[in-house]
Design an enzyme around this catalytic site. Sequence first.
Site, PDB file in Angstrom:
ATOM      1  N   LEU A  59      -4.473  -3.424  -7.708  1.00  0.00           N
ATOM      2  CA  LEU A  59      -3.974  -2.292  -6.939  1.00  0.00           C
ATOM      3  C   LEU A  59      -4.966  -1.133  -6.965  1.00  0.00           C
ATOM      4  CD1 LEU A  59      -0.265  -2.162  -8.176  1.00  0.00           C
ATOM      5  CD2 LEU A  59      -1.197  -3.394  -6.211  1.00  0.00           C
ATOM      6  N   SER A  60      -5.040  -0.408  -5.867  1.00  0.00           N
ATOM      7  CA  SER A  60      -5.821   0.820  -5.846  1.00  0.00           C
ATOM      8  C   SER A  60      -5.140   1.840  -6.750  1.00  0.00           C
ATOM      9  CB  SER A  60      -5.915   1.366  -4.423  1.00  0.00           C
ATOM     10  OG  SER A  60      -4.623   1.760  -3.968  1.00  0.00           O
ATOM     11  N   PRO A  61      -5.881   2.810  -7.273  1.00  0.00           N
ATOM     12  CA  PRO A  61      -5.255   3.839  -8.113  1.00  0.00           C
ATOM     13  C   PRO A  61      -4.111   4.568  -7.419  1.00  0.00           C
ATOM     14  CG  PRO A  61      -7.625   3.906  -8.386  1.00  0.00           C
ATOM     15  CD  PRO A  61      -7.348   2.930  -7.271  1.00  0.00           C
ATOM     16  N   THR A  63      -2.029   3.377  -5.119  1.00  0.00           N
ATOM     17  CA  THR A  63      -0.858   2.507  -5.066  1.00  0.00           C
ATOM     18  C   THR A  63      -0.212   2.393  -6.443  1.00  0.00           C
ATOM     19  OG1 THR A  63      -1.798   1.238  -3.236  1.00  0.00           O
ATOM     20  CG2 THR A  63      -0.029   0.202  -4.488  1.00  0.00           C
ATOM     21  N   ALA A  64      -1.032   2.254  -7.484  1.00  0.00           N
ATOM     22  CA  ALA A  64      -0.488   2.212  -8.847  1.00  0.00           C
ATOM     23  C   ALA A  64       0.264   3.497  -9.161  1.00  0.00           C
ATOM     24  CB  ALA A  64      -1.618   1.989  -9.850  1.00  0.00           C
TER      25      ALA A  64
END
Length: 242
Positions: A59-61, A63-64
């Site tokens: 996951l991209s930061p 999205t996380a």
Amino acid sequence: MDPAVLRDDMVDSLQHESKGVVQSAWLSAAMRAVPREAFVGEQQAYSDRPFERLGTRVLSPSTAARLLEALAPEEGDEVLVVGAGIGYTAAVLAERVGAANVQAIDITRRLVLEARSNLAEAGYEAVLVDRRDGADGLPEYAPYDRVLLEAAAIEPPRALVRQLAEDGRLVMPLGASEQTLAIVDADGESERLGSVAFQPMLVEGEQADTVERNRTRREDREHAQRSAQSRTGWEQDWIDWD
């Protein structure tokens, strides 16, 4: 450049630019503390984009952060992460609730080993990571105050809902082709928080490091490969063409 400076820049961007996905003081502090380069390598650590690793989407930061804001854990909560992946979100949660209060599971064995290694390198070796079918959860440590499912499902897995504490919450992508981020309570009631796009939850046999479940599709591919590698009649030196 100093990784700590890069982390600060990343979190500042997630807080103050148009995304605005980091809103809580605890999440800002946790993402600044976790050395993301221990999980994804220095080159990809602080770019806000997803990528593939060992058959899973990292996951991209942003999205996380969106998932973790929805999860809203409190200090000392018992937390289960379903879909351990590389272990980064488990580490961020460990900063909030304590590493010993975080359990993570994944159906793919090599991701379990990867997450364990990454978490140990980053200083979160107390996080338990086990290989399990995510739909079954981890009943040995239930009930959970928070459960984070990092894969999409048509409906909340019953076992995960059963493993919630009375006032617990499950955060997950809900749906198939059209997905929404959902908060599900112990009664199975859900609140929708907007659209998302996640890979579907895997069942046993679908992970990247196992035998393909669909035998017909696998055999068709194997036959095609053998056919492409075989010699056709006009290439055979034993045929007397006269």
